[in-house]
Motif scaffolding. Structure first.
Motif, PDB file in Angstrom:
ATOM      1  N   ILE A 120       0.844  -1.206   0.000  1.00  0.00           N
ATOM      2  CA  ILE A 120       0.000   0.000   0.000  1.00  0.00           C
ATOM      3  C   ILE A 120       0.877   1.254   0.000  1.00  0.00           C
TER       4      ILE A 120
ATOM      5  N   GLN B 220       2.286   2.001  -3.274  1.00  0.00           N
ATOM      6  CA  GLN B 220       1.272   2.624  -4.149  1.00  0.00           C
ATOM      7  C   GLN B 220       1.071   4.098  -3.795  1.00  0.00           C
ATOM      8  N   ILE B 221       1.143   4.385  -2.503  1.00  0.00           N
ATOM      9  CA  ILE B 221       1.020   5.800  -2.084  1.00  0.00           C
ATOM     10  C   ILE B 221       2.197   6.606  -2.635  1.00  0.00           C
TER      11      ILE B 221
ATOM     12  N   TYR C   6       1.671   7.296  -6.203  1.00  0.00           N
ATOM     13  CA  TYR C   6       0.634   8.325  -6.354  1.00  0.00           C
ATOM     14  C   TYR C   6       1.253   9.722  -6.270  1.00  0.00           C
TER      15      TYR C   6
ATOM     16  N   LEU D 161      -5.887   7.659  -5.901  1.00  0.00           N
ATOM     17  CA  LEU D 161      -5.545   6.409  -5.211  1.00  0.00           C
ATOM     18  C   LEU D 161      -6.480   5.306  -5.697  1.00  0.00           C
ATOM     19  N   SER D 162      -5.967   4.097  -5.683  1.00  0.00           N
ATOM     20  CA  SER D 162      -6.826   2.994  -6.121  1.00  0.00           C
ATOM     21  C   SER D 162      -7.858   2.678  -5.027  1.00  0.00           C
TER      22      SER D 162
ATOM     23  N   VAL E 238      -6.327   0.927  -2.100  1.00  0.00           N
ATOM     24  CA  VAL E 238      -5.617   1.767  -1.134  1.00  0.00           C
ATOM     25  C   VAL E 238      -6.621   2.534  -0.278  1.00  0.00           C
ATOM     26  N   GLU E 239      -7.629   3.089  -0.942  1.00  0.00           N
ATOM     27  CA  GLU E 239      -8.630   3.870  -0.200  1.00  0.00           C
ATOM     28  C   GLU E 239      -9.279   3.010   0.889  1.00  0.00           C
TER      29      GLU E 239
ATOM     30  N   TYR F 282       0.203   8.174   4.772  1.00  0.00           N
ATOM     31  CA  TYR F 282      -0.406   8.951   3.681  1.00  0.00           C
ATOM     32  C   TYR F 282      -0.451  10.440   4.030  1.00  0.00           C
TER      33      TYR F 282
ATOM     34  N   ILE G  82     -10.539  11.858   1.185  1.00  0.00           N
ATOM     35  CA  ILE G  82      -9.981  11.143   0.038  1.00  0.00           C
ATOM     36  C   ILE G  82     -10.316  11.859  -1.258  1.00  0.00           C
TER      37      ILE G  82
ATOM     38  N   ARG H  76      -8.452  15.783  -2.961  1.00  0.00           N
ATOM     39  CA  ARG H  76      -7.065  15.431  -3.262  1.00  0.00           C
ATOM     40  C   ARG H  76      -6.152  16.649  -3.192  1.00  0.00           C
TER      41      ARG H  76
END
Lengths: 223, 219
Positions: A6, A9-10, A13, A21-22, A25-26, A39, B7, B10
């Motif tokens: 994860i 991936q962050i 990003y 974010l995918s 991940v969310e 994050y 989220i 952004r």
């Protein structure tokens, strides 16, 4: 293990400016406090970097600063170096120009002399051919044994081409042409073919060699 | 836990993420052709052309050197020395490359030499720094620091990083150079740049997190 992935991936990003974010991940961030902190810290770094990038250090009194730089350049003695260097470059260009001019003059002299020699040789050749024809009237007659001679006499360009062939010792070629001229009834196409090939070659040569060959041919015919 | 609202909110505007790059590239090509003319005249010995070059690039050189050194006076000396080097070595400049990259390389190397020779400024005004750290959380991006404050913040962020990591972070993230340009300026392979940048960001992230945690606890 999942947290490591994860976080990778962050990182992607933020580093690659991805569009979002995918879902994976969310969802993970909703349940993992540690990764959420990661994050949030990443957002903080991104903001800090962005703010630092936008916040340009200010150079006060730029005009004065330019003057100081130019003074420093002058004091370092570099000005002279570059000016001398530029001067040297100019000198090199000047020398090159003079050499080029001298080379041009030399070439003109060489080619001029060559041209003169060629013209002189052509004149000599014509004179000698004139003498041959005068001393041997049969060459001037179209019905004579050697009709080609008149042709040679009339066209100096072809004459010079022949001279070149003579220098190259293309004797068989020459005699074939002469024979073709003698038996002109049957071999005229062949003669023309040879002649066109001859015209395609370079021209220059001495008239003396040509005369010698004519003389040899004459003697052979007399025999 | 992270809310949906957070989220969705952004940190960046992704509407035209590459538009600025396209505009920068067009500007850069225009500048390059001007630079070639200027350099031609400088090579012919024109000091006026050199003045124009200095006027054009002194701010860029100053920004870069300042972000490496974080000290105004040292930066001015560095920029001055760099332009003397540029003048002296302009004959060796290869016009197949961008002039700015060549110039940045000289400025960076001069700044590195200076960085090694000076002692880091230890007196950091923590009150002010704390205030600025708050600003990192603020989404208002129109903050303009004074040089001294800016120097302190960059120092705070990049302090303790090994030299290579610091340089890569400054050139790539703060200065905003492309990866290729950083590679050319620092003479480092692509992998080394990636790895140094990764570690620099990681260290900075941990440092900022610790400071923010400390700030929260203090409040």
């Amino acid at each position: 293990m999942i947290c490591d992935q994860i976080r990778l991936q962050i990182d992607s990003y933020f580093n690659k400016n991805l569009e979002g974010l995918s879902k994976e991940v969310e969802n993970h961030l909703r349940h993992c406090q540690s990764c959420e902190n990661y994050y949030q810290a990443s957002i903080l770094v991104a903001h800090a970097t962005k703010i630092l990038r936008k916040s340009e250090p200010v150079l006060e009194h730029p005009q004065k600063f330019t003057d100081n730089i130019l003074s420093a350049v002058a004091e370092s003695g570099a000005t002279e170096t570059l000016v001398i260097s530029a001067r040297n470059n100019n000198q090199i260009i000047q020398i090159a120009q003079r050499l080029l001019a001298a080379a041009s003059v030399c070439l003109m002299l060489v080619f001029g002399l060559e041209q003169y020699i060629v013209v002189d040789k052509m004149n000599n050749l014509e004179n000698k051919m004139g003498i041959i024809v005068t001393e041997n009237p049969q060459f001037a007659n179209n019905n004579s044994l050697l009709p080609g001679s008149q042709f040679f006499y009339q066209e100096s360009l072809t004459l010079m081409t022949w001279a070149h062939l003579l220098q190259q010792n293309e004797n068989s070629f020459i005699y074939r042409f002469l024979d073709a001229q003698i038996n002109s009834e049957n071999t005229e196409p062949e003669a023309n073919q040879i002649l066109s090939r001859v015209k395609g070659l370079l021209i220059y040569n001495s008239s003396a060699i040509f005369s010698q060959h004519i003389q040899k041919y004459k003697e052979a015919e007399d025999d | 836990m992270l809310s949906d609202k957070k989220i969705k909110n952004r940190p960046f505007n992704f509407t035209f993420p590459y538009l600025h790059r396209i505009i920068n590239k067009a500007n850069s090509q225009l500048m390059q052709s001007d630079d070639k003319e200027l350099i031609k005249r400088i090579l012919a010995g024109s000091q006026t052309a050199f003045r124009q070059l200095v006027e054009k690039y002194q701010q860029y050189a100053f920004s870069l050197a300042f972000r490496i050194l974080c000290h105004e006076e040292e930066t001015k000396d560095t920029v001055q020395d760099s332009f003397v080097k540029i003048w002296k070595n302009i004959n060796s400049y290869n016009d197949q490359h961008k002039f700015t990259t060549w110039m940045y390389k000289i400025v960076t190397n001069t700044a590195i030499d200076k960085l090694r020779s000076i002692k880091p400024e230890l007196r950091i005004d923590l009150d002010k720094v704390s205030k600025h750290l708050d600003s990192f959380n603020n989404t208002n991006e129109e903050i303009q620091f004074e040089n001294r404050e800016l120097g302190q913040i960059i120092n705070l962020v990049s302090e303790g990083l090994p030299e290579k990591q610091r340089l890569v972070f400054v050139l790539r993230d703060i200065q905003g150079f492309a990866s290729d340009e950083v590679r050319e300026i620092l003479d480092l392979p692509e992998n080394s740049i990636k790895s140094n940048l990764y570690h620099a960001r990681k260290t900075i992230r941990e440092k900022l997190t610790n400071i923010m945690d400390y700030e929260r606890r203090e409040r």
